[in-house]
Design a protein around this motif. Structure first.
Motif, PDB file in Angstrom:
ATOM      1  N   PRO A 418       0.835  -1.206   0.000  1.00 55.12           N
ATOM      2  CA  PRO A 418       0.000   0.000   0.000  1.00 55.12           C
ATOM      3  C   PRO A 418       0.866   1.252   0.000  1.00 55.12           C
ATOM      4  O   PRO A 418       1.985   1.254   0.526  1.00 55.12           O
ATOM      5  N   MET A 419       0.318   2.351  -0.620  1.00 58.08           N
ATOM      6  CA  MET A 419       1.050   3.611  -0.644  1.00 58.08           C
ATOM      7  C   MET A 419       1.129   4.194   0.753  1.00 58.08           C
ATOM      8  O   MET A 419       0.198   4.060   1.554  1.00 58.08           O
ATOM      9  N   SER A 420       2.222   4.880   0.990  1.00 62.22           N
ATOM     10  CA  SER A 420       2.338   5.633   2.249  1.00 62.22           C
ATOM     11  C   SER A 420       1.442   6.858   2.148  1.00 62.22           C
ATOM     12  O   SER A 420       0.994   7.240   1.064  1.00 62.22           O
ATOM     13  N   GLN A 421       1.184   7.486   3.298  1.00 65.54           N
ATOM     14  CA  GLN A 421       0.341   8.681   3.278  1.00 65.54           C
ATOM     15  C   GLN A 421       0.981   9.788   2.443  1.00 65.54           C
ATOM     16  O   GLN A 421       0.304  10.537   1.733  1.00 65.54           O
ATOM     17  N   GLU A 422       2.326   9.872   2.501  1.00 65.66           N
ATOM     18  CA  GLU A 422       3.031  10.881   1.711  1.00 65.66           C
ATOM     19  C   GLU A 422       2.822  10.632   0.219  1.00 65.66           C
ATOM     20  O   GLU A 422       2.604  11.573  -0.557  1.00 65.66           O
ATOM     21  N   GLU A 423       2.882   9.351  -0.212  1.00 68.98           N
ATOM     22  CA  GLU A 423       2.668   9.018  -1.625  1.00 68.98           C
ATOM     23  C   GLU A 423       1.238   9.334  -2.040  1.00 68.98           C
ATOM     24  O   GLU A 423       0.991   9.830  -3.147  1.00 68.98           O
ATOM     25  N   GLU A 425      -0.644  11.656  -0.783  1.00 72.68           N
ATOM     26  CA  GLU A 425      -0.780  13.100  -0.896  1.00 72.68           C
ATOM     27  C   GLU A 425      -0.194  13.598  -2.226  1.00 72.68           C
ATOM     28  O   GLU A 425      -0.752  14.486  -2.877  1.00 72.68           O
ATOM     29  N   ARG A 426       0.971  13.033  -2.606  1.00 69.68           N
ATOM     30  CA  ARG A 426       1.588  13.449  -3.869  1.00 69.68           C
ATOM     31  C   ARG A 426       0.686  13.120  -5.050  1.00 69.68           C
ATOM     32  O   ARG A 426       0.525  13.913  -5.984  1.00 69.68           O
ATOM     33  N   GLU A 427       0.088  11.924  -5.045  1.00 67.95           N
ATOM     34  CA  GLU A 427      -0.806  11.527  -6.138  1.00 67.95           C
ATOM     35  C   GLU A 427      -2.044  12.413  -6.175  1.00 67.95           C
ATOM     36  O   GLU A 427      -2.516  12.804  -7.241  1.00 67.95           O
ATOM     37  N   ALA A 428      -2.569  12.733  -4.979  1.00 70.88           N
ATOM     38  CA  ALA A 428      -3.746  13.600  -4.929  1.00 70.88           C
ATOM     39  C   ALA A 428      -3.420  14.980  -5.492  1.00 70.88           C
ATOM     40  O   ALA A 428      -4.214  15.589  -6.208  1.00 70.88           O
ATOM     41  N   GLU A 429      -2.210  15.471  -5.170  1.00 70.11           N
ATOM     42  CA  GLU A 429      -1.798  16.777  -5.683  1.00 70.11           C
ATOM     43  C   GLU A 429      -1.678  16.745  -7.206  1.00 70.11           C
ATOM     44  O   GLU A 429      -2.089  17.685  -7.893  1.00 70.11           O
ATOM     45  N   LYS A 430      -1.108  15.665  -7.745  1.00 68.28           N
ATOM     46  CA  LYS A 430      -0.993  15.522  -9.202  1.00 68.28           C
ATOM     47  C   LYS A 430      -2.366  15.541  -9.863  1.00 68.28           C
ATOM     48  O   LYS A 430      -2.592  16.213 -10.865  1.00 68.28           O
ATOM     49  N   LEU A 431      -3.283  14.768  -9.291  1.00 68.99           N
ATOM     50  CA  LEU A 431      -4.636  14.714  -9.850  1.00 68.99           C
ATOM     51  C   LEU A 431      -5.302  16.086  -9.802  1.00 68.99           C
ATOM     52  O   LEU A 431      -6.002  16.490 -10.732  1.00 68.99           O
ATOM     53  N   PHE A 432      -5.080  16.788  -8.680  1.00 68.72           N
ATOM     54  CA  PHE A 432      -5.673  18.118  -8.531  1.00 68.72           C
ATOM     55  C   PHE A 432      -5.178  19.046  -9.642  1.00 68.72           C
ATOM     56  O   PHE A 432      -5.961  19.738 -10.298  1.00 68.72           O
ATOM     57  N   GLU A 461      -6.005  16.677   6.446  1.00 72.55           N
ATOM     58  CA  GLU A 461      -4.595  17.027   6.472  1.00 72.55           C
ATOM     59  C   GLU A 461      -3.975  16.513   7.778  1.00 72.55           C
ATOM     60  O   GLU A 461      -4.512  16.713   8.865  1.00 72.55           O
ATOM     61  N   LEU A 462      -2.853  15.843   7.654  1.00 75.26           N
ATOM     62  CA  LEU A 462      -2.180  15.267   8.808  1.00 75.26           C
ATOM     63  C   LEU A 462      -1.292  16.312   9.480  1.00 75.26           C
ATOM     64  O   LEU A 462      -0.763  17.214   8.826  1.00 75.26           O
ATOM     65  N   ASP A 467       3.213  10.115  11.197  1.00 79.14           N
ATOM     66  CA  ASP A 467       4.073   9.101  10.603  1.00 79.14           C
ATOM     67  C   ASP A 467       3.731   8.942   9.128  1.00 79.14           C
ATOM     68  O   ASP A 467       2.630   8.531   8.788  1.00 79.14           O
ATOM     69  N   SER A 468       4.678   9.281   8.257  1.00 77.71           N
ATOM     70  CA  SER A 468       4.412   9.248   6.811  1.00 77.71           C
ATOM     71  C   SER A 468       4.199   7.844   6.311  1.00 77.71           C
ATOM     72  O   SER A 468       3.790   7.648   5.181  1.00 77.71           O
ATOM     73  N   ASP A 469       4.512   6.839   7.101  1.00 76.38           N
ATOM     74  CA  ASP A 469       4.334   5.463   6.640  1.00 76.38           C
ATOM     75  C   ASP A 469       2.989   4.906   6.991  1.00 76.38           C
ATOM     76  O   ASP A 469       2.654   3.774   6.638  1.00 76.38           O
ATOM     77  N   LEU A 470       2.195   5.683   7.760  1.00 72.83           N
ATOM     78  CA  LEU A 470       0.870   5.179   8.100  1.00 72.83           C
ATOM     79  C   LEU A 470      -0.052   5.277   6.914  1.00 72.83           C
ATOM     80  O   LEU A 470       0.068   6.188   6.103  1.00 72.83           O
ATOM     81  N   ASP A 471      -1.043   4.358   6.786  1.00 71.68           N
ATOM     82  CA  ASP A 471      -2.002   4.393   5.682  1.00 71.68           C
ATOM     83  C   ASP A 471      -2.960   5.555   5.877  1.00 71.68           C
ATOM     84  O   ASP A 471      -3.377   5.816   6.982  1.00 71.68           O
TER      85      ASP A 471
END
Length: 471
Positions: A418-423, A425-432, A461-462, A467-471
């Motif tokens: 599974p993607m990390s929370q940081e990943e 967020e990055r994907e969500a930003e790209k889609l936005f 928003e965290l 922890d960036s590794d949390l889902d």
């Protein structure tokens, strides 16, 4: 000295050719009234002259006003078929190899008689007459309207196409003998050029339409579908007005009563064969007339053939088991070609898809996916209507990805970690960002789903120490 002798010998040979050509022309000139040569001798003289003329160098007496006039007199007034045919072949050869001779021939005033003699049952003669007239379509002031009204050019062309159509009896042969095919090819090239260069004369060739469709419906599709006769048949049709106006035809040549779909079916089979054997670069000069022909036919088609064309050319449910354009179907191959560097090819394919979508941007997006539709609509300056989100919603509700055209249930599942929370967020930003670009260009007007998620409290928003590794 040896090199000088060689050059001198070559110059001597060239001079000998020039003298021989001049002698033959003079012999024919004198014999036209003296009648001392037998028919066989005249034929042999003309054939020898033609052989010398295959290389215009040092054949000036042929490539001149006098030479072309003399050959035209033998070609139209010679005593036997063989004499006339040999002389006309000399003319066709000269017009092909030296474009300046085309106007010289037109100036002889014999073009009208050539058009009249096109009414013949000899494919040898048809080929020569059609080729000469075809070559005069380039760089001359010939009056084709006069050839049609006073010298029966269109009637005689129709006679030839009808004659060849009769060589395709129902359930009979599927091709033509070589000489018949060559003759018909030259006649069709003549039709194409006259109708293309002089659009006001195209209606004169309308009687050809039923006979051309008859040949297309019965001819076999060769390994190179558009390299031979079929390509010339399609080209000729592409220049003619196919609209079935009252009184124009006794019965519909495009959609005959016995099977309204037969012509559409054959043309699409030709298209399918073509996209499988030619490269995109090879396709562009060959298939664009066929695509334009299908667009025109769709425009005039009744409901039944229209639905049939959509069924054969638009993506089906089976195509949606992968992103559209990935399967081996004709529609997928066409959509892939619509992204090729070949400008005319990709534009015409997109125009065909637009026509099949009833020229409706939303239907186009629904039929081929936003990815394929967006570029075409942008190039045409067509904005997605304000309610374009309905097309997205309709596809989404039907379980279809509106961007790729693939069914959601057929999309590959991510079996990785599974993607990390940081990943995420990055994907969500790209889609936005991508979504906002599409909105700015007018392609879509729906609210950005990322912004909507934030507004509705579904996007949290965290804190900075999360922890960036949390889902």
């Amino acid at each position: 000295m040896m090199l000088g002798s060689g050059l001198q010998g070559k110059a001597s040979v060239d001079l000998e050719k020039l003298k021989e050509v001049a002698r033959l022309v003079e012999l024919l000139e004198n014999d036209f009234s003296a009648k001392k040569l037998s028919s066989a001798e005249q034929v042999q003289t003309l054939l020898t002259l033609r052989q010398h003329g295959t290389d215009p160098t040092n054949a000036d007496p042929i490539y001149s006003d006098k030479g072309i006039n003399l050959l035209a007199r033998y070609g139209l007034d010679g005593e036997t078929v063989d004499i006339r045919r040999a002389a006309l072949r000399c003319i066709a050869n000269a017009l092909l190899l030296n474009p300046n001779m085309r106007q010289v021939f037109v100036n002889t005033g014999y073009a009208g008689r050539v058009a009249e003699k096109l009414k013949t049952d000899s494919s040898d003669d048809e080929m020569i007459m059609s080729r000469i007239l075809f070559l005069t379509t380039y760089g001359t002031d010939i009056e084709f309207s006069t050839l049609i009204t006073k010298h029966s050019l269109a009637d005689n062309v129709c006679y030839q196409v009808t004659r060849h159509a009769k060589q395709f009896p129902k359930g009979g042969q599927k091709d033509l003998p070589q000489m018949d095919e060559l003759a018909l090819t030259d006649t069709l090239k003549l039709v194409f050029n006259v109708a293309k260069l002089y659009p006001s004369l195209a209606d004169s060739f309308a009687p050809l339409i039923p006979h051309i469709f008859k040949i297309i419906s019965r001819i076999d599709i060769p390994a190179k579908p558009l390299d031979g006769l079929i390509g010339y048949l399609v080209n000729a049709l592409s220049t003619l007005d196919l609209e079935e106006k009252p009184g124009k035809f006794e019965s519909s040549p495009l959609f005959p009563k016995f099977n309204q779909n037969c012509n559409v079916d054959k043309l699409i089979n030709i298209l399918d064969a073509a996209v499988r054997v030619y490269t995109p670069d090879e396709l562009e000069p060959r298939v664009v007339p066929l695509l334009h022909l299908l667009i025109t036919i769709h425009e005039f088609a009744p409901e039944g053939p229209r639905k049939y064309m959509k069924w054969l050319l638009l993506p089906e449910d089976n195509d949606r088991s992968a992103p559209i354009g990935r399967s081996d179907t004709l529609s997928s191959k066409l959509l892939n070609l619509s992204t090729s560097p070949s400008v005319h090819l990709k534009t015409t394919i997109s125009e065909l898809m637009f026509a099949l979508s009833d020229k409706d941007p939303e239907n186009l997006t629904k039929n081929i996916g936003f990815g394929f539709a967006a570029g075409f609509l942008a190039s045409r300056g067509i904005e997605i209507p304000q309610d374009s989100q309905e097309a997205f919603a309709t596809n989404t509700e039907a379980g279809i990805n509106p961007i790729t055209g693939q069914r959601f249930d057929a999309e590959p599942q991510d079996l990785g970690p599974p993607m990390s929370q940081e990943e995420k967020e990055r994907e969500a930003e790209k889609l936005f960002v991508l979504f906002e670009r599409a909105r700015a260009n007018g392609f879509i007007t729906a609210e950005n789903p990322v912004a909507q998620a934030v507004r509705e409290g579904r996007f949290e928003e965290l804190p900075d120490d999360a922890d960036s590794d949390l889902d």
